[in-house]
Design a protein around this motif. Structure first.
Motif, PDB file in Angstrom:
ATOM      1  N   ASP A  23       0.778  -1.490  -0.273  1.00 23.01           N
ATOM      2  CA  ASP A  23       0.072  -0.059   0.019  1.00 23.01           C
ATOM      3  C   ASP A  23       0.772   1.171  -0.217  1.00 23.01           C
ATOM      4  OD1 ASP A  23      -2.387  -1.196   0.290  1.00 23.01           O
ATOM      5  OD2 ASP A  23      -2.123  -1.315   2.432  1.00 23.01           O
ATOM      6  N   LEU A  24       0.433   2.535  -0.587  1.00 21.97           N
ATOM      7  CA  LEU A  24       1.504   3.599  -0.629  1.00 21.97           C
ATOM      8  C   LEU A  24       1.045   4.368   0.333  1.00 21.97           C
ATOM      9  CD1 LEU A  24       3.246   5.424  -2.059  1.00 21.97           C
ATOM     10  CD2 LEU A  24       1.392   6.510  -3.447  1.00 21.97           C
ATOM     11  N   GLU A  25       1.618   4.512   1.110  1.00 21.02           N
ATOM     12  CA  GLU A  25       1.278   5.085   2.466  1.00 21.02           C
ATOM     13  C   GLU A  25       1.002   6.682   2.762  1.00 21.02           C
ATOM     14  OE1 GLU A  25      -0.602   3.808   4.456  1.00 21.02           O
ATOM     15  OE2 GLU A  25      -0.365   1.715   3.921  1.00 21.02           O
ATOM     16  N   GLU A  26       2.133   6.813   1.729  1.00 22.78           N
ATOM     17  CA  GLU A  26       2.663   8.575   1.857  1.00 22.78           C
ATOM     18  C   GLU A  26       3.754   8.641   1.039  1.00 22.78           C
ATOM     19  OE1 GLU A  26       4.740  11.193   5.049  1.00 22.78           O
ATOM     20  OE2 GLU A  26       3.457  10.181   6.225  1.00 22.78           O
ATOM     21  N   ILE A  27       3.430  10.440   0.535  1.00 21.54           N
ATOM     22  CA  ILE A  27       4.562  10.849  -0.228  1.00 21.54           C
ATOM     23  C   ILE A  27       4.811  12.168   0.194  1.00 21.54           C
ATOM     24  CG2 ILE A  27       4.447  11.270  -3.204  1.00 21.54           C
ATOM     25  CD1 ILE A  27       2.680   9.636  -3.902  1.00 21.54           C
ATOM     26  N   ALA A  28       5.829  12.298   0.038  1.00 24.95           N
ATOM     27  CA  ALA A  28       6.519  13.093   0.349  1.00 24.95           C
ATOM     28  C   ALA A  28       7.433  14.731  -0.356  1.00 24.95           C
ATOM     29  CB  ALA A  28       7.181  13.904   1.761  1.00 24.95           C
ATOM     30  N   VAL A  29       6.891  15.492  -0.178  1.00 24.95           N
ATOM     31  CA  VAL A  29       8.769  15.982  -1.689  1.00 24.95           C
ATOM     32  C   VAL A  29       8.914  17.178  -0.712  1.00 24.95           C
ATOM     33  CG1 VAL A  29       9.612  17.312  -3.571  1.00 24.95           C
ATOM     34  CG2 VAL A  29       8.002  15.469  -3.668  1.00 24.95           C
ATOM     35  N   ASP A  30      10.391  17.129  -0.105  1.00 27.97           N
ATOM     36  CA  ASP A  30      10.953  17.834   0.192  1.00 27.97           C
ATOM     37  C   ASP A  30      11.879  18.345  -0.308  1.00 27.97           C
ATOM     38  OD1 ASP A  30       9.725  17.208   2.368  1.00 27.97           O
ATOM     39  OD2 ASP A  30      10.716  16.119   3.368  1.00 27.97           O
ATOM     40  N   SER A  31      12.696  20.325   0.603  1.00 30.04           N
ATOM     41  CA  SER A  31      13.511  20.612  -0.441  1.00 30.04           C
ATOM     42  C   SER A  31      15.264  20.379   0.627  1.00 30.04           C
ATOM     43  CB  SER A  31      13.222  22.026  -1.361  1.00 30.04           C
ATOM     44  OG  SER A  31      12.581  22.390  -2.034  1.00 30.04           O
ATOM     45  N   VAL A  32      16.264  20.083   0.104  1.00 23.15           N
ATOM     46  CA  VAL A  32      17.319  20.260   1.239  1.00 23.15           C
ATOM     47  C   VAL A  32      18.573  20.559  -0.156  1.00 23.15           C
ATOM     48  CG1 VAL A  32      19.110  18.155   2.055  1.00 23.15           C
ATOM     49  CG2 VAL A  32      16.700  17.617   2.091  1.00 23.15           C
ATOM     50  N   GLY A  33      18.798  21.951   0.838  1.00 27.53           N
ATOM     51  CA  GLY A  33      19.585  22.538  -0.369  1.00 27.53           C
ATOM     52  C   GLY A  33      19.006  22.680  -1.572  1.00 27.53           C
ATOM     53  N   ARG A  34      20.077  22.955  -2.858  1.00 27.49           N
ATOM     54  CA  ARG A  34      18.850  22.582  -4.296  1.00 27.49           C
ATOM     55  C   ARG A  34      18.711  21.030  -4.645  1.00 27.49           C
ATOM     56  NH1 ARG A  34      24.085  25.529  -8.094  1.00 27.49           N
ATOM     57  NH2 ARG A  34      24.058  27.536  -6.096  1.00 27.49           N
ATOM     58  N   LYS A  35      18.739  20.374  -3.848  1.00 22.81           N
ATOM     59  CA  LYS A  35      17.612  19.087  -4.299  1.00 22.81           C
ATOM     60  C   LYS A  35      16.779  18.699  -3.977  1.00 22.81           C
ATOM     61  CE  LYS A  35      20.768  15.463  -4.802  1.00 22.81           C
ATOM     62  NZ  LYS A  35      21.983  14.421  -4.531  1.00 22.81           N
ATOM     63  N   ARG A  36      16.415  17.951  -4.491  1.00 23.28           N
ATOM     64  CA  ARG A  36      14.766  17.466  -3.605  1.00 23.28           C
ATOM     65  C   ARG A  36      14.719  15.995  -3.255  1.00 23.28           C
ATOM     66  NH1 ARG A  36      11.193  18.334  -8.149  1.00 23.28           N
ATOM     67  NH2 ARG A  36      13.224  18.199  -9.700  1.00 23.28           N
ATOM     68  N   VAL A  37      14.407  15.817  -2.015  1.00 23.28           N
ATOM     69  CA  VAL A  37      14.114  14.475  -1.961  1.00 23.28           C
ATOM     70  C   VAL A  37      12.325  13.882  -1.927  1.00 23.28           C
ATOM     71  CG1 VAL A  37      14.401  12.817   0.545  1.00 23.28           C
ATOM     72  CG2 VAL A  37      16.029  14.257  -0.096  1.00 23.28           C
ATOM     73  N   LEU A  38      12.538  12.757  -2.987  1.00 24.27           N
ATOM     74  CA  LEU A  38      11.001  12.404  -2.820  1.00 24.27           C
ATOM     75  C   LEU A  38      10.903  10.941  -1.601  1.00 24.27           C
ATOM     76  CD1 LEU A  38       8.321  11.501  -3.665  1.00 24.27           C
ATOM     77  CD2 LEU A  38       9.397  10.765  -5.698  1.00 24.27           C
ATOM     78  N   ARG A  39      10.196  11.249  -0.730  1.00 29.45           N
ATOM     79  CA  ARG A  39       9.995  10.365   0.022  1.00 29.45           C
ATOM     80  C   ARG A  39       8.329   9.307  -0.372  1.00 29.45           C
ATOM     81  NH1 ARG A  39      13.093  14.134   3.217  1.00 29.45           N
ATOM     82  NH2 ARG A  39      14.740  12.882   3.895  1.00 29.45           N
ATOM     83  N   VAL A  40       8.406   8.227  -0.133  1.00 28.78           N
ATOM     84  CA  VAL A  40       7.556   7.269   0.109  1.00 28.78           C
ATOM     85  C   VAL A  40       7.619   6.240   0.851  1.00 28.78           C
ATOM     86  CG1 VAL A  40       6.682   5.800  -1.995  1.00 28.78           C
ATOM     87  CG2 VAL A  40       7.830   7.527  -3.261  1.00 28.78           C
ATOM     88  N   VAL A  41       6.343   6.180   1.285  1.00 27.21           N
ATOM     89  CA  VAL A  41       6.323   5.584   2.381  1.00 27.21           C
ATOM     90  C   VAL A  41       5.286   4.197   2.215  1.00 27.21           C
ATOM     91  CG1 VAL A  41       5.695   4.906   4.728  1.00 27.21           C
ATOM     92  CG2 VAL A  41       6.516   6.814   4.052  1.00 27.21           C
ATOM     93  N   VAL A  42       5.919   3.157   2.567  1.00 33.55           N
ATOM     94  CA  VAL A  42       4.656   1.854   1.776  1.00 33.55           C
ATOM     95  C   VAL A  42       4.984   0.649   2.948  1.00 33.55           C
ATOM     96  CG1 VAL A  42       5.762   1.710  -1.141  1.00 33.55           C
ATOM     97  CG2 VAL A  42       7.540   0.557   1.040  1.00 33.55           C
ATOM     98  N   ASP A  43       3.789   0.182   3.236  1.00 37.70           N
ATOM     99  CA  ASP A  43       3.371  -1.133   3.878  1.00 37.70           C
ATOM    100  C   ASP A  43       2.598  -1.372   3.465  1.00 37.70           C
ATOM    101  OD1 ASP A  43       3.479  -1.783   6.679  1.00 37.70           O
ATOM    102  OD2 ASP A  43       2.179  -0.534   7.355  1.00 37.70           O
ATOM    103  N   SER A  44       2.091  -3.357   4.115  1.00 39.51           N
ATOM    104  CA  SER A  44       1.070  -3.829   4.338  1.00 39.51           C
ATOM    105  C   SER A  44       0.835  -4.405   4.799  1.00 39.51           C
ATOM    106  CB  SER A  44       2.059  -4.546   2.872  1.00 39.51           C
ATOM    107  OG  SER A  44       2.750  -5.893   3.343  1.00 39.51           O
ATOM    108  N   ASP A  45      -0.053  -5.198   5.090  1.00 42.27           N
ATOM    109  CA  ASP A  45      -1.089  -6.054   5.927  1.00 42.27           C
ATOM    110  C   ASP A  45       0.428  -6.941   6.761  1.00 42.27           C
ATOM    111  OD1 ASP A  45      -3.231  -5.210   5.473  1.00 42.27           O
ATOM    112  OD2 ASP A  45      -4.354  -6.840   4.668  1.00 42.27           O
ATOM    113  N   THR A  46       0.911  -8.008   6.005  1.00 45.02           N
ATOM    114  CA  THR A  46       2.265  -8.306   6.769  1.00 45.02           C
ATOM    115  C   THR A  46       3.411  -7.691   7.653  1.00 45.02           C
ATOM    116  OG1 THR A  46       3.116  -9.278   4.754  1.00 45.02           O
ATOM    117  CG2 THR A  46       1.309 -10.668   5.829  1.00 45.02           C
ATOM    118  N   GLY A  47       3.744  -6.023   6.621  1.00 36.84           N
ATOM    119  CA  GLY A  47       4.526  -5.690   6.877  1.00 36.84           C
ATOM    120  C   GLY A  47       5.343  -5.850   5.822  1.00 36.84           C
TER     121      GLY A  47
END
Length: 178
Positions: A23-47
């Motif tokens: 399951d796609l739980e969360e998406i976040a894009v953060d700026s770190v200096g000139r770079k960007r970080v795309l954070r994707v959080v996934v999970d399932s019933d069994t982990g």
């Protein structure tokens, strides 16, 4: 991250994550200096184990490289699972937290710390720990009565203490027999 970008990324990535059994739980894009970080959080019933996270990370990276969803600038993709003290926001989160100790903030005000025993469509069956030597009690809590909920980290969980005691007892018996 703008809602439009968030929605576009979710539409793009969710089918890939689902095809991996997650399951796609969360998406976040953060700026770190000139770079960007795309954070994707996934999970399932069994982990999601490390292999599953690595596999979905490769699939997401390939898909993102095929599109302009992240624009032209550099970015880093980070794929992970929810933390130990994750917030419970969806019904499936409560199901996955069965057996865990959770701190609830109630809509009517106040907090409640209890262990989730069972979850159904309407609410939760909880075990509220006893205070000052009193026995634990059970309680029914409607999901509609929960404002926020977060899993609590337990260092001295009852079932782990029981297994430690049985190992200790076994070692004592072996020493007595020797």
């Amino acid at each position: 991250m703008s809602t439009t970008q968030s929605e576009r990324l979710r539409e793009l990535l969710e089918p890939l994550v689902s095809s991996q059994g997650l399951d796609l739980e969360e998406i976040a894009v953060d700026s770190v200096g000139r770079k960007r970080v795309l954070r994707v959080v996934v999970d399932s019933d069994t982990g999601a184990d490390l292999d599953a996270v690595a596999e979905v990370s490769r699939a997401l990276s390939a898909r993102l490289d095929e599109t302009d969803a992240m624009g032209e600038g550099e970015y880093t993709l980070e794929v992970g699972t929810p933390g130990a003290e994750r917030a419970l926001t969806e019904h499936r989160h409560y199901v996955r937290a069965t057996g865990r100790l959770v701190r609830f903030q109630l809509r009517e005000g106040g907090d409640l710390v209890a262990r989730i025993l069972a979850v159904d469509e309407d609410g939760l069956d909880l075990e509220v720990p006893g205070v000052k030597g009193r026995r634990a009690t059970t309680r029914r809590l409607a999901l509609a009565d929960v404002d926020k909920a977060r899993v609590q980290v337990e260092f001295n969980r009852k079932d782990s203490a029981d297994s430690a005691d049985s190992v200790s007892d076994k070692n004592m018996k072996e020493e007595e027999e020797a």
